[in-house]
Every structure is written in C-alpha cells, then in structure tokens.
Design a protein around this motif. Structure first.
Motif, PDB file in Angstrom:
ATOM      1  N   GLY A  91       0.814  -1.209   0.000  1.00  0.00           N
ATOM      2  CA  GLY A  91       0.000   0.000   0.000  1.00  0.00           C
ATOM      3  C   GLY A  91       0.848   1.258   0.000  1.00  0.00           C
ATOM      4  N   ASP A  92       0.145   2.381  -0.023  1.00  0.00           N
ATOM      5  CA  ASP A  92       0.842   3.669  -0.055  1.00  0.00           C
ATOM      6  C   ASP A  92       1.664   3.910   1.205  1.00  0.00           C
ATOM      7  OD1 ASP A  92      -0.310   4.040  -2.489  1.00  0.00           O
ATOM      8  OD2 ASP A  92      -1.898   5.394  -1.777  1.00  0.00           O
ATOM      9  N   ASP A  93       1.231   3.341   2.331  1.00  0.00           N
ATOM     10  CA  ASP A  93       1.958   3.551   3.586  1.00  0.00           C
ATOM     11  C   ASP A  93       3.117   2.590   3.756  1.00  0.00           C
ATOM     12  OD1 ASP A  93       0.464   1.306   3.848  1.00  0.00           O
ATOM     13  OD2 ASP A  93      -0.418   1.821   5.796  1.00  0.00           O
ATOM     14  N   ASP A  95       3.519  -0.828   4.341  1.00  0.00           N
ATOM     15  CA  ASP A  95       3.463  -1.643   5.560  1.00  0.00           C
ATOM     16  C   ASP A  95       4.807  -2.353   5.759  1.00  0.00           C
ATOM     17  OD1 ASP A  95       3.089  -3.682   7.425  1.00  0.00           O
ATOM     18  OD2 ASP A  95       1.020  -4.036   6.840  1.00  0.00           O
ATOM     19  N   ARG A 189      -2.432  10.155  -7.336  1.00  0.00           N
ATOM     20  CA  ARG A 189      -3.097  10.220  -6.037  1.00  0.00           C
ATOM     21  C   ARG A 189      -3.685  11.599  -5.753  1.00  0.00           C
ATOM     22  NH1 ARG A 189      -3.164   5.523  -6.468  1.00  0.00           N
ATOM     23  NH2 ARG A 189      -2.181   3.950  -5.141  1.00  0.00           N
ATOM     24  N   LEU A 252      -7.903   0.762  -6.741  1.00  0.00           N
ATOM     25  CA  LEU A 252      -6.609   0.815  -6.051  1.00  0.00           C
ATOM     26  C   LEU A 252      -6.408   2.161  -5.359  1.00  0.00           C
ATOM     27  CD1 LEU A 252      -4.291  -1.004  -8.631  1.00  0.00           C
ATOM     28  CD2 LEU A 252      -4.920  -1.786  -6.342  1.00  0.00           C
ATOM     29  N   ARG A 255      -8.336   1.992  -2.203  1.00  0.00           N
ATOM     30  CA  ARG A 255      -7.714   1.056  -1.255  1.00  0.00           C
ATOM     31  C   ARG A 255      -6.349   1.532  -0.765  1.00  0.00           C
ATOM     32  NH1 ARG A 255      -8.257  -4.931  -4.008  1.00  0.00           N
ATOM     33  NH2 ARG A 255     -10.508  -4.982  -4.370  1.00  0.00           N
ATOM     34  N   ALA A 256      -5.958   2.727  -1.122  1.00  0.00           N
ATOM     35  CA  ALA A 256      -4.622   3.241  -0.785  1.00  0.00           C
ATOM     36  C   ALA A 256      -3.543   2.369  -1.402  1.00  0.00           C
ATOM     37  CB  ALA A 256      -4.430   3.347   0.725  1.00  0.00           C
ATOM     38  N   GLY A 257      -3.791   1.874  -2.610  1.00  0.00           N
ATOM     39  CA  GLY A 257      -2.795   1.145  -3.367  1.00  0.00           C
ATOM     40  C   GLY A 257      -2.742  -0.346  -3.109  1.00  0.00           C
ATOM     41  N   ARG A 258      -3.477  -0.889  -2.127  1.00  0.00           N
ATOM     42  CA  ARG A 258      -3.390  -2.305  -1.774  1.00  0.00           C
ATOM     43  C   ARG A 258      -4.192  -3.165  -2.752  1.00  0.00           C
ATOM     44  NH1 ARG A 258      -1.408  -3.804   3.212  1.00  0.00           N
ATOM     45  NH2 ARG A 258      -1.124  -2.148   4.756  1.00  0.00           N
ATOM     46  N   ARG A 261      -7.302  -6.715   0.703  1.00  0.00           N
ATOM     47  CA  ARG A 261      -7.831  -6.072   1.905  1.00  0.00           C
ATOM     48  C   ARG A 261      -6.939  -6.360   3.116  1.00  0.00           C
ATOM     49  NH1 ARG A 261     -13.265  -4.793   3.967  1.00  0.00           N
ATOM     50  NH2 ARG A 261     -14.168  -5.631   2.051  1.00  0.00           N
TER      51      ARG A 261
END
Length: 853
Positions: A91-93, A95, A189, A252, A255-258, A261
C-alpha cells in the motif's frame, strides 16, 4: 550478477538458462512433475513449466502470502517493477511487515518458475496470469476488476472523449491517448483525491461498496443521479447492458494502493493451549499405544475363523461394521479406523475364495511374534504414510455412492502430507504442550490456501474439497490420540521420534532484499520437517520403538482364578498364555485388568482345538496364582466327558454315537426337527443338513459333538486356521510424481544441460552454402560426409553435433567427442549422457561441427 554483464532474459527458457545447478535443482524439487519424464533441454522444461496442469499444481502449493503476491502480479503491469509490486502489496503507507516478507515470497515464485525476469521487469508466467487475472466470469481473488484500457475496449470514441472532458482533461485526437490520459489521472493520487472530493456523498458510498469487490454492479436504463455522476466521469464503466464495473485504477486509489484487503505476510501462530509434564504425556500415549495393540488383536481374533463377507462392490457392509463395532465395544467410526489400519498394514485382506470373506493374513501371525513396541511402530508408520482415510466411511463419493470400510474410494492422496504437517506443528511446540485445534487448522489454511480440487476454469476450490484438508487435520488429531502418537493432545517422545523430529536441519537464511537469492530447498513452511525417505522411516520407527518399550507394561505369566468361573488378568499377558486363555475362556470385560469367563462353550472350543482335559488342568495349575476353583475343575471334566461322544461326518451329514440312548434322546427332542434326522442304525443318524449346520444345531441343544474326518478321526479346529494367502498391503496413492532424490536430480540436471547444449550450440554446416537447420531439426549429411567428419574429429579432438535415431525410432540431438571410428561404429564421449558410448554410423542422420567452444 549485474545486468550489464548479462542482458535481461527475453523468455522463461532464457531465464532458466541463466540459473546455476543449485537453483535449477530447487525448481525440480519444488515441481517434480517437470522431470516426469526428464525434458530434453531447457526450452522443453520452460514449455512444460508453463502448461496449465503444472501451473495449477504449483499454485496449489503456495502459501497464502506467496499466492497473494502472484495475484498482485496478475493485476500489475506486464512486465512490472518491484516497486510497483511492493505498492500493490504494502500500500501507499508501505506496511513494514509486508515489505519485509515480500522478498522471500517473490524468491519462492522465482524458484518455482512462476515469475521470471529482473526486478525492473518482473513477469508472471502467462498461464498463471490467465488463471489469476480478473475477468467477468472469474473475478480475481483480489476483488479488482479490469483496467480502464480493458473496460473501455468496446466503447465508442465519442463516449470516451465525453468522459475525458467531464474529468477536466483536454480532448485528444484518438481513443488510445484518451484512455491513457484517463488511466494516468486515476493513478495520480493528488488529482484523484481532488476529483473524489467533489463527488456527492451518495456516489462515494457506491464506490466504497464496490471497492473490495466484487467490482460489478447492476444499473437501469435511467441511472440514479449518484450513479450518473460516476458514469459521466468514468469512475464506473459499462461492460454489458445493465452492468457496470469499477475500474482497477479507481479501486486501487480507494484502497490506498493495496491489492488485498488483508495481506497475510506472517503465518498464524500455533500457540500452546495447554501444557502437561512430558512424563504424563508419554505415559498417557503409551497407555493408548497398548490399547491400540490390544484392539487390533481383538479385531483379528474376532475374524480368526473367517470375517464378514466382501460386498460385491468391495468393502464391509454397514451391518458388518456395526457388528464389529459392538464386538470391539467402540463407536462405528473408531471401529472403521482400526479395520482400515489393519488392512493398510497388511494384517487382514480378502481371502479370494468364491464366497469371498475377510480374514487375517500370514503377516498377522508374524506381527504377533514381534515385541509390542515394534508392533506399535509398524501400525504408527503405516498410519502416517497411508492414503486410505477411514473418516470418509459412511459418506458418499462424487457419484453419490456410499463409501464403505475396506471399499474403494477411500484414498486421499493429501492425507500423508496433512498428517505429517499436523504432527510437525505439534513437534514445534515445547514438550508436553498441546495446541488449540482451530489454531492448527488456521495455520494449514495459510500454508495451502488453494490445496484441493480446482475448477476447470479458474483456481477457486470447490467447497467439498476446500473442507477436505481441514477434515483430514481434525481426523489426524483424533487418530494420533487413538494410536498413542499423542497423549492429552501433545506429541509424545516416541511420536517425535517416529516423525524424525530429531533429524531436523538448522533453519536456512531468509532473503534480505528483492534481488537476494534463496538457498536450495528454501520454500517450505516455517518449522517444517522434511518428509523421510523409506530408509529414514525405518530408522525413525526403530527409534520410536526403543523410546516406547520402557513405557509399556511387562507381560504377565499368571492369572487369578475366581470361584465364579472367571479369571482376572491384572495386566497384559504373555503371548502363549494369552493365546490359550483366549480359546479356553471368553473376554467379559476389558480395562486395566481383563476378566475372562469360562463356560461350557468356551471349554468345548478348547477341546475342539485339540486340548485334552488333562492339558487344561495342567495349564490352569501352571498359570494360576490362586488355587483352581472346584467348579472350574468340574466344568472342564463334565464337558470333556461328553465331548466327542457324538460324531458328525458327511452324508449330507451323519451322526454316530456308541450310546444309542443318546441318539434316541436327540430324535425325541422337538428342537432337532429342523435337522431332519433319520435312524440308519442303532448308533448312527443321518441328516440332510450340512455337517457345520448339524454341529451348530446340536451344540445349541446343549450337546458337545465333534466333527470327524472320512477316516473316523476327530477333526481338530485350530483357532488360527482361517488365513488368507500371502497378501501385499495396499499401496498408497501418490500425490503426484514423487520427490526426486539427489541421484535422480543430479542426473536430470546433467541431461537437461547437455540437451540444451546440443540444441543451442552454434553449428557450422559441412557445406557453407547449405542452409542451417531450423531449431530442433536434426542435421542432415550424407554417409560419406558423416564418416569423413567423424574421422577428422578423432584426429583433431573436436566436438561434434549429431542427429541420432535409436532402435525404437526416437530421434535426438547429441554433442559428442569422437574417440574411435571402426567397423561401422563410432565410439565417443557423449556430453549429453556424460559417458562414453558407441553409436552405429547408419543411425546418425547427420553431423555438424560446433562454431566455437
């Protein structure tokens, strides 16, 4: 290895060609179907690795995170960069847990040749992409729909320009550039956030409902305002009349890029739910092991004189299984387990007679002579590797036919793997610790999320097979407890030895970054134990038997006789004592102590087996710790006095007795009417009944007749008289091709390398003006040219490329170094086979010199 020195591969075959032998061996071990048979070269290996059946099999063996990585690549660009894949997974963050686990998952996919290419050009094998990519008929497991380019493929250019204008983009001269501009907007984004910020709340709710899938929805001919706003801006695109889809790029962004889920980079833990002292676990398991031996022996003793008949379709009838369960004092599913285990161990089988019945095999007698720990080890090792699954008894197969014990249709090839894996998870816990069964099931679901039958169109498992692995795991936990492999839910010391837990290797290093390579055999579940070879299984079984031996009670050589015609065995009895007592008396109750009851029928059974009254008195006096009660002495003498006075032979049957008053008494008895007796002489009666029926009828009337032979001798019926001919145990049904051993693996790699050299080495035709043969085509030269080239190569030591057709007509290409040419044969070192061979010249289709080293 830098890309400057080695250009990026253009195909999977080129990628495999760049692997060293260790990496190629890792591929062949993880996908053994690829060397059945051994491919001729790396191009054929790559082709086989891309077939649908092989890819589906490889996907089935991926853990959940590796499968999620493959699913993300299926919705990424082709090719995709590692950064793009990382964005889809983390994702964008970004993980950190996902980012840390991704290199290992990608390395596993590379190892199995499901992904190839450098980190800046990752490619999922085409067949895997077709299986995992989203389509209207088979949505992606990610819940994502088609991309903007795919969803607008059939849309009119005018409509595309309207959408481009609605989102504030300048119009273009063609639809291709318009779609590219729209896709660029949806993947930006900041611009996308501004577009959605202007959306009505109801429209955003529609997007949130479709965000995680399924991405398809239904609309009317006149959509509501909240849908119209989305349709005008391409945030929903029509795919068919009345159907719209959420484009992949939009989903996407939401979903913040994910792509998923809930990515699952770490396997679920299997914690200890309860803990016991290891000594308590071992003692409990040993008690169950002793009970297991006693149960199998009781089962086969019950079937000693011929067990139940074999159904026409094979197996036991429901009635016979119920009768066996009652005789063993067990529930029917447990009785089915013991019946199947004895069958898998080769201790019982069908006798093959016209009136086919189940009976003990000669192997059962050999098994009885072995020490108790060795008998248990044989049962446990058989259970661990058998594919027959007793838990299916009572269910129905795909054709709705009932599945019966000992019948066909009970083999499940996944059973040994599941049993081994469940016990390996228990072995990873501290000694004496028992897990929660649900935690074990959760771990198995993570390790093999797709394990089971696949549909013909996709990789989604059907529901019955999806549940099979979980049911196998539950049955494993219950059966291990019944067998004494576990005690109180924890793995025992002899269970660990049986599994080979003491042979576990040190853990291997994990890859640290996207470019890192994995060592040989990387891809296996954390904490897993390698399956044992047959030789290692024998060593493990012997070790388990040694650990179990001191925990089993010592067999006793005595019983306690009581005045009520019973005998109490305070523990397990020695084999000869137990065998004789089992004939002389009937088991009345079992437990820590076994109670036997003497009766006229049981004493008569001992006399039928050839014992005399004196033998029985001597036996009891020798093995009784208490005085022989007078009632028991009277019982034996009374039955022995009457035993054999009546003699039954074949007429259909006749009955003779020296005391004619006894015969007259039988004729006068109304209970003898069904036997249809007729007086032939003062001491002989004839009957229309068979001898066996006559014997049973007289015994039911309280007499003690004996069968006699044609010579007038008493027939002795041994308790172990009914045995089948020698039988081999049923072979487990393999779960695909077997894992290649080191010797086969090394030979296969050499053959593939040599074949690849033969098919890819540059050739120099004997005639420079002649056209070069096409790839895979055999060289063609005349006999004279072939002979001259061979003779010249002997003198110069050059290596040649030849085409060869063997006696069966199979054609192949080979690279050889000729050593000698004489008598119509060439002797050469064959690089393909890595050995010196001799070839008839007339079978060589042609020859060419290699262009270089």
């Amino acid at each position: 290895m830098s890309t400057e020195d080695h250009p990026a591969p253009r195909s999977l075959a080129e990628a495999l060609r760049g692997r060293d032998d260790t990496a190629l061996g890792a591929l062949l071990r993880s996908r053994p179907d690829l060397i059945t048979p051994v491919p001729t070269d790396l191009t054929q290996l790559a082709t086989r690795a891309g077939t649908r059946a092989s890819v589906v099999r490889a996907l089935e063996r991926l853990d959940r995170f590796a499968l999620q990585t493959a699913e993300a690549l299926a919705v990424a660009g082709d090719p995709a960069s590692y950064d793009e894949l990382l964005g889809l997974m983390a994702g964008d963050d970004r993980d950190p847990e996902v980012a840390a686990a991704l290199p290992a998952a990608l390395a596993a996919l590379r190892e199995q040749a499901l992904v190839w290419g450098a980190d800046d050009r990752l490619r999922l094998v085409r067949t895997a992409r077709e299986l995992l990519a989203p389509s209207p008929q088979h949505p992606s497991p990610t819940g994502l729909g088609p991309s903007v380019r795919e969803a607008t493929a059939g849309m009119s250019p005018g409509r595309i320009q309207e959408i481009v204008a609605a989102v504030g983009l300048p119009s273009t001269h063609d639809s291709v550039s318009a779609v590219q501009a729209l896709a660029a907007l949806f993947t930006h984004r900041r611009k996308m956030a501004r577009l959605l910020a202007a959306a009505p709340a109801e429209s955003r709710e529609v997007l949130e409902r479709l965000m995680w899938g399924p991405p398809y929805g239904q609309v009317t001919h006149d959509p509501a305002a909240r849908l119209r706003w989305l349709l005008d801006r391409g945030l929903l695109l029509p795919t068919a009349p009345g159907t719209v889809v959420l484009p992949r790029e939009v989903a996407l962004h939401l979903r913040a890029g994910r792509a998923h889920r809930a990515p699952e980079p770490v396997p679920p833990a299997v914690p200890a739910a309860s803990a016991h002292r290891p000594q308590v676990v071992d003692a409990t398991a040993a008690g169950q092991a002793y009970t297991a031996l006693a149960t199998v022996e009781e089962l086969l003793t019950d079937w000693n004189e011929g067990g139940p008949p074999v159904l026409r379709a094979g197996g036991l009838s429901v009635r016979d299984l119920k009768r066996t369960a009652v005789a063993l004092d067990l529930p029917e599913p447990v009785a089915a387990f013991w019946v199947e285990l004895a069958y898998a161990a080769g201790l019982l089988a069908s006798d093959g007679e016209a009136d086919e019945r189940y009976a003990a095999t000669p192997a059962y007698d050999e098994w009885l002579e072995r020490p108790a720990p060795e008998r248990w080890a044989l049962l446990a090792q058989t259970w661990l590797t058998a594919t027959r699954t007793s838990g299916l008894v009572g269910g129905r197969d795909a054709k709705e036919r009932a599945l019966s014990a000992l019948g066909p249709g009970l083999d499940r090839s996944a059973a040994p793997e599941v049993r081994h894996r469940v016990l390996a998870l228990l072995a990873a816990l501290p000694e004496g610790a028992a897990p929660d069964p649900e935690a074990v099931l959760a771990r198995l679901r993570w390790e093999r999320p797709l394990r089971g039958a696949q549909s013909t169109q996709g990789t989604q498992p059907s529901r019955p097979e999806e549940d099979l692995r979980a049911r196998l795991a539950r049955w494993t936990l219950a059966e291990a407890e019944l067998l004494g492999v576990t005690g109180r839910g924890a793995l025992s010391a002899h269970g660990r030895a049986l599994l080979g837990a003491h042979t576990e290797k040190a853990p291997r290093a994990e890859p640290r970054g996207p470019g890192d390579k994995l060592p040989f055999h990387h891809h296996r579940a954390p904490g897993a134990l390698e399956p044992l070879s047959p030789a290692e299984q024998a060593v493990a079984a012997a070790a388990a038997a040694r650990l179990l031996a001191p925990l089993l009670p010592e067999p006793l050589d005595h019983v306690l006789l009581q005045a009520d015609l019973t005998a109490v065995a305070p523990g397990p009895l020695q084999r000869p004592l137990a065998a004789v007592l089992g004939v002389l008396a009937d088991v009345e109750s079992k437990g820590g102590a076994t109670v036997y009851r003497f009766s006229p029928a049981s004493v008569r059974r001992a006399l039928d087996a050839g014992r005399t009254a004196a033998d029985l008195h001597a036996f009891l006096a020798a093995h009784a710790r208490t005085p022989v009660p007078q009632p028991l002495t009277y019982l034996i003498d009374d039955v022995a006095r009457r035993h054999g006075r009546l003699r039954v032979g074949a007429a259909s049957a006749y009955l003779r007795c020296d005391d004619d008053t006894v015969l007259n008494e039988i004729l006068a008895d109304k209970r003898a009417a069904p036997l249809r007796l007729r007086l032939l002489a003062p001491t002989v009666l004839a009957s229309r009944a068979e001898p066996a029926a006559l014997l049973d009828g007289l015994r039911a009337m309280g007499y003690a007749p004996a069968a006699e032979s044609a010579d007038g001798d008493v027939l002795i019926t041994r308790a172990d008289a009914r045995r089948t001919p020698p039988r081999t145990p049923p072979e487990p049904v393999p779960d695909g091709p077997p894992m290649p051993d080191a010797t086969l693996l090394s030979a296969a790699i050499r053959a593939i390398r040599a074949g690849d050299l033969a098919s890819t080495a540059p050739r120099r035709p004997a005639d420079p003006a002649a056209p070069r043969p096409a790839p895979g085509e055999l060289p063609r030269t005349s006999s004279a040219e072939t002979l001259a080239t061979m003779q010249a190569a002997v003198l110069t030591g050059e290596t040649l490329w030849i085409g060869y057709v063997n006696a069966e007509g199979a054609a192949s290409q080979r690279v050889i170094a000729p050593v000698r040419v004489e008598g119509g044969f060439v002797t050469a070192y064959d690089h393909t086979a890595d050995e010196v061979r001799t070839y008839p010249l007339h079978r060589i289709t042609g020859v060419a010199e290699l262009a270089g080293d």
